[in-house]
Design a protein around this motif. Structure first.
Motif, PDB file in Angstrom:
ATOM      1  N   ILE A 156       0.863  -1.233   0.204  1.00 59.03           N
ATOM      2  CA  ILE A 156      -0.061   0.017   0.005  1.00 59.03           C
ATOM      3  C   ILE A 156       0.791   1.068   0.135  1.00 59.03           C
ATOM      4  O   ILE A 156       0.646   2.170  -0.609  1.00 59.03           O
ATOM      5  CB  ILE A 156      -1.030   0.070   1.064  1.00 59.03           C
ATOM      6  CG1 ILE A 156      -2.032  -1.137   0.833  1.00 59.03           C
ATOM      7  CG2 ILE A 156      -1.578   1.387   1.254  1.00 59.03           C
ATOM      8  CD1 ILE A 156      -2.844  -1.464   2.271  1.00 59.03           C
ATOM      9  N   GLY A 157       2.022   1.216   0.807  1.00 57.01           N
ATOM     10  CA  GLY A 157       2.785   2.445   0.883  1.00 57.01           C
ATOM     11  C   GLY A 157       3.604   2.756  -0.355  1.00 57.01           C
ATOM     12  O   GLY A 157       3.568   3.649  -0.935  1.00 57.01           O
ATOM     13  N   ALA A 196       2.651   1.605  -3.475  1.00 54.89           N
ATOM     14  CA  ALA A 196       1.645   1.964  -4.348  1.00 54.89           C
ATOM     15  C   ALA A 196       1.348   3.514  -4.339  1.00 54.89           C
ATOM     16  O   ALA A 196       1.119   4.122  -5.251  1.00 54.89           O
ATOM     17  CB  ALA A 196       0.455   0.910  -4.350  1.00 54.89           C
ATOM     18  N   LEU A 197       0.843   3.853  -3.417  1.00 51.08           N
ATOM     19  CA  LEU A 197       0.539   5.224  -2.942  1.00 51.08           C
ATOM     20  C   LEU A 197       1.622   6.068  -3.273  1.00 51.08           C
ATOM     21  O   LEU A 197       1.441   7.080  -4.133  1.00 51.08           O
ATOM     22  CB  LEU A 197       0.010   5.616  -1.792  1.00 51.08           C
ATOM     23  CG  LEU A 197      -1.150   4.699  -1.059  1.00 51.08           C
ATOM     24  CD1 LEU A 197      -1.634   5.139   0.254  1.00 51.08           C
ATOM     25  CD2 LEU A 197      -2.504   5.615  -1.884  1.00 51.08           C
ATOM     26  N   ASN A 198       2.680   5.904  -3.020  1.00 54.60           N
ATOM     27  CA  ASN A 198       4.107   6.717  -3.338  1.00 54.60           C
ATOM     28  C   ASN A 198       4.196   6.702  -4.830  1.00 54.60           C
ATOM     29  O   ASN A 198       4.163   7.861  -5.501  1.00 54.60           O
ATOM     30  CB  ASN A 198       5.029   6.434  -2.658  1.00 54.60           C
ATOM     31  CG  ASN A 198       6.490   7.062  -3.023  1.00 54.60           C
ATOM     32  OD1 ASN A 198       6.207   8.353  -2.940  1.00 54.60           O
ATOM     33  ND2 ASN A 198       7.550   6.550  -3.333  1.00 54.60           N
ATOM     34  N   ALA A 222       2.003   6.150  -7.340  1.00 51.12           N
ATOM     35  CA  ALA A 222       0.806   6.576  -7.971  1.00 51.12           C
ATOM     36  C   ALA A 222       0.825   8.046  -8.036  1.00 51.12           C
ATOM     37  O   ALA A 222       0.507   8.694  -9.043  1.00 51.12           O
ATOM     38  CB  ALA A 222      -0.354   6.091  -7.163  1.00 51.12           C
ATOM     39  N   ALA A 223       1.463   8.746  -6.904  1.00 47.24           N
ATOM     40  CA  ALA A 223       1.446  10.050  -6.986  1.00 47.24           C
ATOM     41  C   ALA A 223       2.631  10.487  -7.958  1.00 47.24           C
ATOM     42  O   ALA A 223       2.230  11.579  -8.591  1.00 47.24           O
ATOM     43  CB  ALA A 223       2.051  10.581  -5.390  1.00 47.24           C
TER      44      ALA A 223
END
Length: 133
Positions: free
Chosen positions: A10-11, A13-15, A17-18
């Motif tokens: 999750i970490g 992927a979020l990083n 994605a930004a």
């Protein structure tokens, strides 16, 4: 409670994605507005405009930073060893905790990271050449 590997995914992927959103936004902003207007003037629908006009111009701009982000994410996976998720660096740490051979195992881990980075760089060059043609 979340398991370490799920938190790591999750970490990362979020990083990622930004960064990817910013890469695509920058690529779309680099395409001249007249190109989009010309596609609309030809009577093309939105999907055909994107497929025939926008994406072919977008790919040469977006592919190099996208692959650079992929390589950076590969290197950033070593950060997930901090939360206890099993990955290459964490595995090396758990092995040298048992046999006390820290430097050789860290060298092996760094060689693996180097080999994977070189493989991705070679793939990136090939894809960039194919897109620029």
């Amino acid at each position: 409670m979340i398991v370490p590997i799920a938190a790591a995914i999750i970490g990362l992927a979020l990083n990622e994605a930004a960064y990817m959103a910013e890469i695509v936004r920058g690529g779309l902003n680099s395409i001249q507005r007249g190109q989009m207007e010309a596609a609309a003037a030809l009577g093309l629908d939105g999907w055909t405009q994107a497929r025939r006009v926008i994406i072919p111009q977008l790919l040469p701009i977006v592919i190099p930073p996208t692959w650079n982000q992929l390589i950076a994410m590969l290197k950033n996976t070593s950060l997930i060893s901090v939360i206890g998720a099993t990955e290459l660096l964490y595995t090396a740490q758990s092995i040298y905790a048992r046999n006390y051979q820290t430097i050789p195992l860290l060298i092996v881990a760094s060689i693996w990271y180097l080999a994977l980075s070189i493989a991705l760089t070679v793939a990136q060059r090939g894809i960039e050449k194919a897109v620029k043609r």
